[in-house]
Design a protein around this motif. Structure first.
Motif, PDB file in Angstrom:
ATOM      1  N   ARG A 138       0.721  -1.260  -0.045  1.00  0.00           N
ATOM      2  CA  ARG A 138      -0.055   0.017   0.026  1.00  0.00           C
ATOM      3  C   ARG A 138       0.888   1.486  -0.119  1.00  0.00           C
ATOM      4  N   CYS A 139       2.002   1.269   0.455  1.00  0.00           N
ATOM      5  CA  CYS A 139       2.854   2.284   0.590  1.00  0.00           C
ATOM      6  C   CYS A 139       4.576   2.590  -0.085  1.00  0.00           C
ATOM      7  N   VAL A 140       4.480   1.084  -0.736  1.00  0.00           N
ATOM      8  CA  VAL A 140       5.747   1.226  -1.395  1.00  0.00           C
ATOM      9  C   VAL A 140       6.078   2.076  -2.276  1.00  0.00           C
ATOM     10  N   ARG A 144       9.524   4.074  -4.211  1.00  0.00           N
ATOM     11  CA  ARG A 144      10.108   4.079  -5.742  1.00  0.00           C
ATOM     12  C   ARG A 144      10.066   5.512  -6.143  1.00  0.00           C
ATOM     13  N   GLN A 145       9.057   6.510  -5.731  1.00  0.00           N
ATOM     14  CA  GLN A 145       9.246   7.795  -6.119  1.00  0.00           C
ATOM     15  C   GLN A 145      10.186   8.825  -5.504  1.00  0.00           C
ATOM     16  N   ILE A 146      10.510   8.473  -4.391  1.00  0.00           N
ATOM     17  CA  ILE A 146      11.673   9.358  -3.988  1.00  0.00           C
ATOM     18  C   ILE A 146      13.088   8.609  -4.416  1.00  0.00           C
ATOM     19  N   VAL A 168       7.078  13.774   0.498  1.00  0.00           N
ATOM     20  CA  VAL A 168       5.522  13.902   0.811  1.00  0.00           C
ATOM     21  C   VAL A 168       5.157  12.053   0.827  1.00  0.00           C
ATOM     22  N   HIS A 169       5.347  11.909  -0.427  1.00  0.00           N
ATOM     23  CA  HIS A 169       4.673  10.541  -0.830  1.00  0.00           C
ATOM     24  C   HIS A 169       5.557   9.576   0.082  1.00  0.00           C
ATOM     25  N   ALA A 170       6.719   9.689   0.191  1.00  0.00           N
ATOM     26  CA  ALA A 170       7.664   8.676   0.877  1.00  0.00           C
ATOM     27  C   ALA A 170       7.232   8.439   2.405  1.00  0.00           C
TER      28      ALA A 170
END
Length: 220
Positions: A138-140, A144-146, A168-170
């Motif tokens: 749900r949060c990995v 990936r984004q950072i 923010v998303h990390a």
């Protein structure tokens, strides 16, 4: 019964059997998809997109991940190590005002070490992300984004807003990995209280970038 009638019966039986076989296969594929969707959540859609819409290929990859990493033994952080990571994350957020690129690089490296210390593979980013996707689907994507933003920043391709969004998303991923054992809810990482009642120039910059305190007391 005439030969013609027998042929008709055989043809009808073959057609019915084929239809039933197709129905069984489709039903199995549907159950397979539901199981994978339920386990992987947003990871499922990402995998299908990475396979250009080829759902069977995505299913095979996700099932391979499950088979490889489902039984991976991981453990919680010690209290001391957890406090150290919380302090490092707070330091990275302070660094963002002065250097977003360095802050994102620091955050990316911090998350890789955190995953390693929790027991996830550390030989390569791809293997680590794959294992994490099985246990933290749900949060990995925040990891990936950072990671991708840090790579783009090294090439001078990422602007401040992209870097801010990456951090923010990390954050949910960081909170998920750093939370204490048997903790039912995502832990809100504490942020030190301000020393004065007036915002410093750095604090003002933090709020302008959208990095101020959240309603629940967190930051980023």
């Amino acid at each position: 019964m005439s030969t013609g009638a027998i042929i008709i019966v055989v043809v009808v039986a073959v057609v019915v059997a084929a239809a039933l076989a197709v129905r069984v296969v489709r039903g199995g594929a549907g159950r397979r998809e539901r199981v994978l969707r339920r386990h992987f959540g947003p990871e499922y859609e990402l995998s299908v997109a990475e396979h250009a819409g080829d759902a069977p290929a995505a299913h095979r990859e996700l099932e391979e991940r499950l088979a490889r990493y489902r039984e991976l033994r991981t453990g919680p952080l010690s209290g001391e190590l957890r406090e150290r990571y919380v302090a490092e994350w707070a330091g990275a957020q302070e660094l963002f005002i002065e250097s977003p690129e360095r802050a994102v690089a620091t955050g990316d490296q911090l998350l890789a070490r955190l995953a390693r210390d929790r027991g996830y593979p550390s030989d390569s980013y791809a293997e680590q992300a794959a294992a994490l996707s099985v246990h933290h689907a749900r949060c990995v994507q925040g990891y990936r984004q950072i990671h991708n933003a840090a790579a783009r920043a090294r090439e001078g391709l990422a602007d401040t807003e992209e870097l801010r969004e990456a951090v923010v998303h990390a954050r949910p991923f960081f909170e998920e990995l750093v939370k204490p054992p048997h903790h039912g809810e995502v832990h809100q990482v504490p942020t030190p209280a301000p020393r004065t009642t007036h915002r410093s120039r750095r604090d003002s910059g933090r709020w302008e970038l959208g990095l101020g305190h959240t309603k629940k007391g967190g930051a980023w």
